[in-house]
Design an enzyme around this catalytic site. Structure first.
Site, PDB file in Angstrom:
ATOM      1  N   ASP A 198       0.834  -1.197   0.000  1.00 54.36           N
ATOM      2  CA  ASP A 198       0.000   0.000   0.000  1.00 54.36           C
ATOM      3  C   ASP A 198       0.866   1.243   0.000  1.00 54.36           C
ATOM      4  OD1 ASP A 198      -2.478   1.676   0.666  1.00 54.36           O
ATOM      5  OD2 ASP A 198      -3.258  -0.358   0.758  1.00 54.36           O
ATOM      6  N   HIS A 229      -3.951   5.724   3.620  1.00 49.30           N
ATOM      7  CA  HIS A 229      -4.643   4.497   3.224  1.00 49.30           C
ATOM      8  C   HIS A 229      -3.916   3.253   3.725  1.00 49.30           C
ATOM      9  CE1 HIS A 229      -6.121   1.419   0.235  1.00 49.30           C
ATOM     10  NE2 HIS A 229      -7.245   1.955   0.649  1.00 49.30           N
ATOM     11  N   SER A 394     -11.669  -1.802  -0.753  1.00 48.55           N
ATOM     12  CA  SER A 394     -10.309  -1.748  -0.228  1.00 48.55           C
ATOM     13  C   SER A 394     -10.312  -1.765   1.292  1.00 48.55           C
ATOM     14  CB  SER A 394      -9.588  -0.503  -0.733  1.00 48.55           C
ATOM     15  OG  SER A 394     -10.237   0.659  -0.281  1.00 48.55           O
TER      16      SER A 394
END
EC number: 3.4.21.112
Length: 812
Positions: A198, A229, A394
């Site tokens: 990520d 994120h 996600s």
């Protein structure tokens, strides 16, 4: 009776706004893949030897340095800069015995829309205000703004529209799924290595106690998460406090594969994947995805990862509620693809729906997602500290990755845990959601405790997904259950995934079909010659025997499949497992010709094989049309309407020369991009003379506009030129010219009224020529070719005449 006239209709597209997917080739950089792992010196020698044999002494090339943790180890690829590479020089490279494939380097983007946790909470009697959300890029192309999370669907519980019993929602998704039951038994993820690919993680984040390694694979000199994120995803998996994760004692390996500018490259992923194999990662989360299943180096490397026993969990995509929008790599057989639901067990609007589209146009897609879980308003770790709420698949993906990590830590014999056995446990234990079809929910909702029970009594075996074929079971088996089968119809194809928990490789050794009412049905089977890695396909083709042309009833039987795998700990031995696939169908007498409609799928093309622009030019941010038109995906409303009116709809996945037109009343051609063979044109003209009706939903084709919707990226130095317009109008004109008909190259849009219905014509050409005795409905619309707004890259542009004016917007 079948109509003898040829009706030409312009295709009216839905007015939705979509977001740009960019997967650009970075010329002149090429990924040179090798047949094995070699040292840097050996790789250089092989490339040099191959290019010398090309005989072009003027060719300029060099190996692009890759400074990352994997550079000290042997690799199976090299990144090469070749200036003005000719096709012959690339072919010469591929001719080298140790070079497997030469592929352009790809620059990829992803995006995610999310909502931060509301703070402070609104008073009980207050009306919830408009939710604020941010947009940022997050991985391989991933989102559409038309279905953004800003629409507030994740909290649409009717709170202010009706009185309802209020209930408290538990704070942490891990506790909702009863992870605390396993914690109390002493299972907390200990000894399991989990990788998060990520945007990184800060070094001193207070939520994590067992971060074993942080690595950076980008061209930015930082390991920290500048977007938030990656931190959130890691927190859902392994946070030890506040918004607690599933497996707080797991070994966390952070792979920073995306920059703060939301950019990554295929070569970064390949190096990072190789390093994950070296580190013997057990579970890997990819909260990313995109439509590009033809990125061969990437897909091959995913296969290699799972072959090395890495359990890969990936988000299925945020492109719902459209069907046929599954993202890669979650749509692969060896990967656990995860969809999203809200806390009231409704499929989240954003969650991508099946079917898979790899198989089109020749076959039918596989069932995906594999499983669904909470992905709306889930709490996870903030970028520096604290918690916040995000939504998206996600988010659902690390929920499953965390559950998988926790489950793996509960198994005493870790040899039993592999990508197939874990997926088998998850789908066998999943709880099916009522009223939801298999292309929305897969096998159902994640049930952590039932998965634990199955996994801890697991014996290596083969299984099937789906485990049965019942074409009478609605709505779960939609669209199969929506239409009975009959003699003379196109075969119904169901692609079943074979999961092989016995070993990374296997083969089918026996496949008898045992029928009931077997003289009424024909079943043909094809399958993967080798089940690798951990999986393969079983394609079941079902058709009705001639004897049953006037028969109505239920036919059923089953296919027995025996899978054999080499025993890992027994030299020369072999493990076998036999599974049964029940089949049940409803047969009706063959409908009259006038009620049978054939959808031409064969001539519909979409990305990734090429750049096919959107039908609707108002979709300013998304020029790539990657949703292949299909009667069960983006035209499912049309399909449902035709079925409700008593028509039977079949799909043609072969050239026009391959069907018996005397069986059908109407052939439907919708936005066809492919050309027509001369034999197809001749046959179709003969078929229409013999009573076949043809309905064409056309679109636009304007070379001037096509030149102006091409886009260029300064970094990649690559132009993307459309292969055709919204439809291949020149090919259609060749097809219909014999009847004195033709489409124009105009490009129009606008509102109009037809039969007291207000309608919107999103984009399309006009009819340039039509027989005098025909019927044409004329309306005045706006000429889009004279001027249109759209985006080139990230810049808003105005297309007018022969000029393209782009404006740079600066925030002050």
């Amino acid at each position: 009776p079948a109509l003898r006239s040829l009706f030409l209709f312009m295709h009216i597209m839905r007015n939705v706004v979509l977001k740009l997917y960019i997967i650009l080739c970075v010329f002149p950089e090429y990924i040179v893949g090798f047949t094995g792992y070699f040292s840097a010196k050996a790789r250089s020698l092989y490339i040099s030897s191959a290019l010398r044999s090309a005989g072009d002494g003027t060719l300029e090339w060099h190996i692009v340095p890759r400074e990352n943790p994997a550079s000290d180890f042997p690799s199976d690829f090299e990144l090469v800069h070749i200036r003005q590479a000719s096709p012959s020089s690339l072919l010469t490279l591929e001719d080298h015995p140790y070079i497997k494939r030469v592929t352009p380097q790809r620059k990829v983007f992803r995006s995610l829309k999310y909502i931060p946790s509301p703070e402070p909470a609104a008073p009980c009697n207050a009306t919830r205000g408009t939710q604020k959300w941010q947009s940022w890029q997050s991985s391989r192309p991933f989102r559409r703004t038309s279905l953004s999370l800003g629409s507030g669907f994740w909290h649409a519980t009717g709170r202010h529209s009706s009185r309802r019993l209020l209930r408290a929602i538990p704070r942490h998704v891990a506790q909702i799924l009863q992870a605390d039951v396993l914690w109390q038994m002493g299972h907390t993820g200990s000894g399991v290595k989990v990788a998060v690919f990520d945007t990184g993680l800060s070094e001193k984040h207070p939520h994590f106690k067992n971060v074993k390694e942080r690595t950076n694979w980008t061209n930015e000199k930082t390991l920290d998460d500048g977007l938030g994120h990656g931190t959130f995803v890691a927190g859902v998996i392994a946070s030890m406090r506040e918004c607690q994760g599933f497996a707080p004692d797991s070994e966390l390996h952070i792979f920073r594969v995306f920059t703060n500018n939301q950019v990554s490259y295929t070569s970064w992923f390949l190096d990072a994947f190789n390093y994950a194999i070296l580190k013997k990662i057990d579970v890997l989360n990819l909260s990313i995805g995109g439509p590009d299943f033809m990125d061969h180096p990437f897909v091959d490397k995913v296969w290699e990862l799972t072959a090395n026993r890495v359990i890969m969990v990936s988000a299925i995509g945020n492109d719902g509620p459209l069907y046929g929008t599954l993202n890669n790599p979650a749509d692969q057989m060896d990967v656990i693809g995860v969809g999203g639901i809200d806390f009231e067990d409704n499929i989240a609007r954003f969650s991508s729906r099946g079917m898979t589209t790899w198989e089109l146009p020749g076959g039918y897609g596989r069932v995906k997602p594999d499983i669904v879980t909470y992905g709306s308003g889930v709490r996870g770790s903030g970028m520096k500290e604290g918690c916040r709420s995000l939504s998206g698949t996600s988010v659902a993906s690390p929920v499953v990755a965390g559950a998988v990590t926790l489950l793996a830590s509960t198994v005493l014999n870790r040899e039993l845990v592999n990508p197939a056995s874990m997926k088998q446990a998850l789908i066998a234990s999943a709880r099916r959601l009522p009223g939801v079809n298999m292309f929305e929910q897969g096998h159902g909702k994640l049930d952590l405790i039932r998965a634990y029970q199955i996994l801890n009594s697991y014996r290596p075996q083969a299984s099937l997904s789906p485990s049965y074929i019942d074409l009478t079971e609605c709505p779960y088996m939609w669209p199969y259950c929506s239409q009975p089968i009959y003699y003379g119809g196109m075969p119904t194809i169901v692609n079943v995934t074979i999961l092989n928990g016995m070993g990374v490789t296997g083969r089918i050794v026996d496949k008898p079909y045992l029928p009931q009412n077997g003289d009424h049905i024909d079943v043909a089977i094809s399958y993967s010659p080798v089940l690798w890695p951990w999986a393969g396909y079983l394609a079941v083709s079902i058709s009705v025997a001639k004897k049953a042309a006037s028969w109505e009833g239920i036919a059923q039987g089953h296919v027995m499949v025996t899978v054999a795998s080499p025993a890992e700990n027994d030299v020369g031995g072999e493990l076998t497992s036999t599974v049964k696939l029940p089949i049940k169908v409803k047969i009706v007498p063959t409908p009259p010709r006038s009620k049978r409609v054939l959808w031409d799928q064969y001539h519909n093309l979409r990305y990734p094989p090429g750049y096919f622009p959107r039908d609707n030019l108002r979709m300013k941010n998304d020029p790539l049309d990657w949703n292949g038109d299909h009667i069960h995906t983006n035209f499912r409303d049309m399909y449902q309407h035709l079925r409700s009116m008593g028509y039977f709809v079949e799909v043609l996945g072969a050239p026009i020369t391959c069907f018996d037109a005397s069986q059908y009343g109407t052939l439907l051609m919708v936005d066809s991009e492919e050309e027509y063979f001369p034999e197809e044109i001749t046959k179709l003209r003969r078929d229409i003379d013999n009573g076949l009706s043809l309905i064409i939903f056309s679109d636009w084709y304007n070379t001037s506009v096509m030149r102006k919707v091409k886009f260029y990226d300064e970094n990649t130095r690559q132009w993307w030129m459309p292969d055709t317009g919204g439809a291949n109008i020149p090919a259609l004109n060749d097809l219909i010219s014999v009847w004195g008909m033709a489409f124009s190259d105009g490009l129009y849009e606008g509102d109009f009224t037809l039969a007291d219905h207000d309608m919107y014509y999103a984009s399309g050409c006009s009819i340039a020529r039509f027989p005098e005795d025909g019927i044409v409905i004329a309306k005045n619309l706006k000429d889009q070719g004279a001027g249109a707004w759209f985006n080139v890259g990230q810049q808003p542009c105005w297309l007018t005449g022969n000029f393209l004016i782009c404006v740079s917007l600066v925030q002050i």
